[in-house]
Design a protein around this motif. Structure first.
Motif, PDB file in Angstrom:
ATOM      1  N   ARG A  84       0.714  -1.227   0.065  1.00 22.26           N
ATOM      2  CA  ARG A  84      -0.076  -0.122   0.107  1.00 22.26           C
ATOM      3  C   ARG A  84       0.922   1.290   0.003  1.00 22.26           C
ATOM      4  N   SER A  85       1.955   1.258   0.584  1.00 24.28           N
ATOM      5  CA  SER A  85       2.769   2.418   0.562  1.00 24.28           C
ATOM      6  C   SER A  85       3.506   2.595  -0.455  1.00 24.28           C
ATOM      7  N   VAL A  86       3.776   1.595  -1.400  1.00 26.24           N
ATOM      8  CA  VAL A  86       4.415   1.788  -2.582  1.00 26.24           C
ATOM      9  C   VAL A  86       3.323   2.311  -3.459  1.00 26.24           C
ATOM     10  N   GLN A  87       2.170   1.798  -3.408  1.00 32.20           N
ATOM     11  CA  GLN A  87       0.808   2.134  -4.267  1.00 32.20           C
ATOM     12  C   GLN A  87       0.486   3.520  -4.166  1.00 32.20           C
ATOM     13  N   LYS A  88       0.906   4.084  -2.995  1.00 29.50           N
ATOM     14  CA  LYS A  88       0.476   5.526  -2.594  1.00 29.50           C
ATOM     15  C   LYS A  88       1.439   6.340  -2.646  1.00 29.50           C
ATOM     16  N   ALA A  89       2.548   5.915  -3.249  1.00 33.95           N
ATOM     17  CA  ALA A  89       3.896   6.962  -3.242  1.00 33.95           C
ATOM     18  C   ALA A  89       3.479   8.182  -4.066  1.00 33.95           C
ATOM     19  N   GLY A 145       5.657  12.083  -7.744  1.00 31.76           N
ATOM     20  CA  GLY A 145       6.965  12.525  -8.275  1.00 31.76           C
ATOM     21  C   GLY A 145       7.737  11.417  -8.070  1.00 31.76           C
ATOM     22  N   VAL A 146       7.399  10.472  -7.164  1.00 33.94           N
ATOM     23  CA  VAL A 146       8.319   9.195  -6.915  1.00 33.94           C
ATOM     24  C   VAL A 146       7.966   8.021  -8.157  1.00 33.94           C
ATOM     25  N   VAL A 147       8.983   7.724  -8.802  1.00 35.09           N
ATOM     26  CA  VAL A 147       8.807   6.351  -9.771  1.00 35.09           C
ATOM     27  C   VAL A 147       9.168   5.351  -8.965  1.00 35.09           C
TER      28      VAL A 147
END
Length: 107
Positions: free
Chosen positions: A44-49, A52-54
């Motif tokens: 979830r934290s990766v999906q909600k980055a 600007g964050v790739v």
């Protein structure tokens, strides 16, 4: 009952897991659920980055595959517990484990 249980043991086959003691399965279920929750939070934290964050697709795929793998293993263990206990515990806490251990020691 086993001295030590490791998260990797959840990868054993159904027939091997079914040989585990119920107490050990509950501990293993707790380990798998904790790891699954960790994977979910990471996913979830990766999906909600922020935009600007790739995040490369391999990282996201890895997080999702781990979550799916632990979900599948959790369901296998829960299935064995349902067969033995008649239900799957919502929570595997110290109170549940202590009461089961006391029942085992008394019988």
């Amino acid at each position: 009952m086993r001295e030590h249980l490791f998260l990797d043991q959840c990868e054993l086959s159904f027939s091997e897991l079914s040989l585990f003691h119920t107490y050990d399965l509950l501990i293993l279920l707790r380990l798998v659920r904790e790891e699954r929750s960790t994977c979910y939070r990471l996913m979830r934290s990766v999906q909600k980055a922020p935009e600007g964050v790739v995040v490369d697709s391999d990282t996201l795929d890895f997080a999702e595959s781990d979550y799916r793998r632990y979900t599948a293993r959790m369901r296998v263990i829960e299935g064995i517990l349902i067969d033995r206990m008649g239900y799957k515990p919502k929570r595997v806490d110290d109170k549940l484990l202590a009461s089961l251990k006391l029942k085992i020691e008394n019988s």
